[in-house]
Design an enzyme around this catalytic site. Structure first.
Site, PDB file in Angstrom:
ATOM      1  N   HIS A  42       0.718  -1.304  -0.261  1.00 20.23           N
ATOM      2  CA  HIS A  42      -0.037  -0.050  -0.038  1.00 20.23           C
ATOM      3  C   HIS A  42       0.493   1.554   0.233  1.00 20.23           C
ATOM      4  O   HIS A  42       2.003   1.071   0.299  1.00 20.23           O
ATOM      5  CB  HIS A  42      -1.795   0.087   0.705  1.00 20.23           C
ATOM      6  N   GLU A 124       2.517  -0.923   4.123  1.00 22.10           N
ATOM      7  CA  GLU A 124       2.125   0.681   3.643  1.00 22.10           C
ATOM      8  C   GLU A 124       3.559   1.229   3.857  1.00 22.10           C
ATOM      9  O   GLU A 124       4.699   0.905   4.638  1.00 22.10           O
ATOM     10  CB  GLU A 124       1.180   1.102   5.143  1.00 22.10           C
ATOM     11  N   HIS A 160      -2.475  -2.769  -3.287  1.00 26.06           N
ATOM     12  CA  HIS A 160      -3.420  -2.515  -3.508  1.00 26.06           C
ATOM     13  C   HIS A 160      -4.566  -2.494  -4.232  1.00 26.06           C
ATOM     14  O   HIS A 160      -5.901  -2.672  -4.233  1.00 26.06           O
ATOM     15  CB  HIS A 160      -3.369  -1.859  -2.268  1.00 26.06           C
ATOM     16  N   ASP A 170      -3.143   2.863  -5.018  1.00 29.53           N
ATOM     17  CA  ASP A 170      -1.727   2.244  -4.416  1.00 29.53           C
ATOM     18  C   ASP A 170      -1.405   1.301  -4.395  1.00 29.53           C
ATOM     19  O   ASP A 170      -2.300   0.277  -5.262  1.00 29.53           O
ATOM     20  CB  ASP A 170      -1.758   3.281  -2.834  1.00 29.53           C
TER      21      ASP A 170
END
Length: 192
Positions: A42, A124, A160, A170
């Site tokens: 992400h 992330e 993602h 993303d």
């Protein structure tokens, strides 16, 4: 500590030793029949397009003040998390142990299998669709994915946007999938 030594430090609960740990309440147990087989990459920046600060940590720990920025009033109610966050400088934070289900993927599917949160790990990267990621982030990401592949039967590494097409973009067009090429051929985005 050598890179090889770092790769073997995942405890029984799934906490990566060496990562800064900030426990998120936004997680739960995986279904009994679910084994971790997918990594989802992400990108996040809070406020959008800005880096640094503690807003991402605050979001993932339900402490983001709605009045701290106009955008935060739209998202402060969300209950989301990820297993890991890699900051622009390459530092690594872990919010959810790998053995638990982080709430990162939302409505999602990979190769016909629904509910990706059940069987994935969410990573992330501090970033956005408009800018490239930092070299330090790729170095940390390569090490992290290598470590996770040693501890879990990972079948694919995807974005993602791959598991929620049309809903998510993303990690975005500036993410360099070839920067992960040394990890070998995993299905998904690394299968090039």
């Amino acid at each position: 500590m050598t890179q090889r030594a770092r790769r073997t430090l995942v405890d029984d609960a799934g906490w990566l030793l060496g990562a800064r740990q900030v426990a998120s309440p936004n997680c739960d147990l995986r279904p009994p029949d679910a084994s971790v087989s997918l990594i989802v990459i992400h990108a996040i920046s809070l406020p959008p397009g800005e880096f640094g600060g503690d807003a991402i940590e605050r979001l993932f720990t339900n402490r983001l003040a709605a009045n701290a920025h106009p955008y935060y009033s739209e998202i402060s109610h969300l209950r989301v998390s990820a297993h890991f966050l890699i900051r622009r400088n390459g530092s690594l934070i872990q919010f959810v142990p790998c053995r638990q289900r982080a709430w990162h993927a939302g409505v999602s599917a990979w190769q016909g299998r629904q509910r990706c949160n059940d069987y994935s790990l969410g990573i992330e990267l501090e970033g956005c669709d408009a800018l490239p990621f930092a070299a330090a982030q790729y170095a940390c990401l390569r090490t992290l994915i290598g470590t996770l592949c040693e501890h879990f039967p990972i079948d694919a590494v995807v974005g993602h946007s791959d598991i929620a097409p049309g809903r998510k973009t993303d990690p975005g067009p500036h993410f360099d999938w070839l920067a992960l090429a040394e990890l070998g051929r995993l299905p998904g985005k690394l299968d090039r």
